[in-house]
Design a protein around this motif. Structure first.
Motif, PDB file in Angstrom:
ATOM      1  N   LYS A 143       0.940  -1.010  -0.066  1.00 50.09           N
ATOM      2  CA  LYS A 143       0.026   0.130  -0.003  1.00 50.09           C
ATOM      3  C   LYS A 143       0.888   1.246  -0.137  1.00 50.09           C
ATOM      4  O   LYS A 143       1.703   1.394   0.966  1.00 50.09           O
ATOM      5  N   ILE A 144       0.798   1.786  -1.109  1.00 48.83           N
ATOM      6  CA  ILE A 144       1.672   3.016  -1.073  1.00 48.83           C
ATOM      7  C   ILE A 144       0.878   4.456  -1.303  1.00 48.83           C
ATOM      8  O   ILE A 144      -0.169   4.638  -1.901  1.00 48.83           O
ATOM      9  N   ASP A 145       1.236   5.321  -0.406  1.00 46.66           N
ATOM     10  CA  ASP A 145       0.565   6.708  -0.257  1.00 46.66           C
ATOM     11  C   ASP A 145       1.720   7.800  -0.197  1.00 46.66           C
ATOM     12  O   ASP A 145       2.712   7.543   0.425  1.00 46.66           O
ATOM     13  N   MET A 146       1.181   8.811  -0.892  1.00 45.88           N
ATOM     14  CA  MET A 146       2.255  10.036  -0.741  1.00 45.88           C
ATOM     15  C   MET A 146       1.494  11.326  -1.397  1.00 45.88           C
ATOM     16  O   MET A 146       0.414  11.203  -1.843  1.00 45.88           O
ATOM     17  N   GLY A 147       2.221  12.453  -1.183  1.00 39.89           N
ATOM     18  CA  GLY A 147       1.371  13.589  -1.649  1.00 39.89           C
ATOM     19  C   GLY A 147       2.501  14.730  -1.623  1.00 39.89           C
ATOM     20  O   GLY A 147       3.550  14.718  -1.194  1.00 39.89           O
TER      21      GLY A 147
END
Length: 176
Positions: free
Chosen positions: A109-113
């Motif tokens: 699960k990859i998340d970034m911003g």
């Protein structure tokens, strides 16, 4: 507040082309960063390396936009690159000394911003680290969840309320 100050104040919403442009620029950068991280995910690779690559990419690309404007515009990582594996639900951004590696069959699960002038774009993605077709029940759940989200997005229309759609989506995701 004087009348002169009120005149200088602009409404910062999606009716302003400048705001939309900043959101779009941030979204393009973060989506390219996600593609970079996904392309590098291989078994036995260190998680911390992927997180650093994602953050570095965002920092470099945001540094290249809005350089020649009079007003200082802040632009950088708004949400650090997180790569959570299997039972780690979300937001695992390891320390530089962490030696955790990716394994074949792991659910990533990859998340970034990132943000440009405070206008934030975030992205999240779930993927199974596996060559060939997906065969486990967990893989079926991921595929079904993706299909439900795609259907829900196609049904969304401006001005409508979608509480029932959220409930139905959650029902489909967690019913067995």
């Amino acid at each position: 507040m004087s009348d002169d100050e009120r005149v200088d104040e602009k409404e910062l919403d999606l009716s302003s082309p400048e705001v939309v442009t900043k959101y779009k620029s941030a979204a393009e950068i973060v989506n390219k960063a996600l593609q970079l991280v996904l392309s590098e995910c291989k078994p036995n690779a260190k998680i911390v390396d992927h997180c650093e690559k994602g953050d570095l990419f965002i920092t470099q690309k945001t540094g290249n936009v809005y350089k020649n404007v009079k007003k200082k515009i802040e632009r950088r990582v708004a949400f650090p690159t997180c790569l959570s594996v299997n039972n780690t639900v979300c937001h695992f951004s390891p320390l530089a000394s962490d030696k955790t590696v990716l394994k074949e069959g792991g659910i990533l699960k990859i998340d970034m911003g990132c943000h440009i002038d405070g206008f934030i774009a975030v992205v999240g993605h779930t993927q199974v680290l596996q060559q060939g077709p997906l065969t486990r029940r967990a893989d079926d759940v991921i595929a079904a969840s993706n299909t439900v989200v795609e259907v829900a997005l196609r049904l969304v229309r401006p001005g409508k309320r979608y509480f029932f759609l959220l409930c139905f989506t959650l029902y489909l995701m967690f019913s067995s």
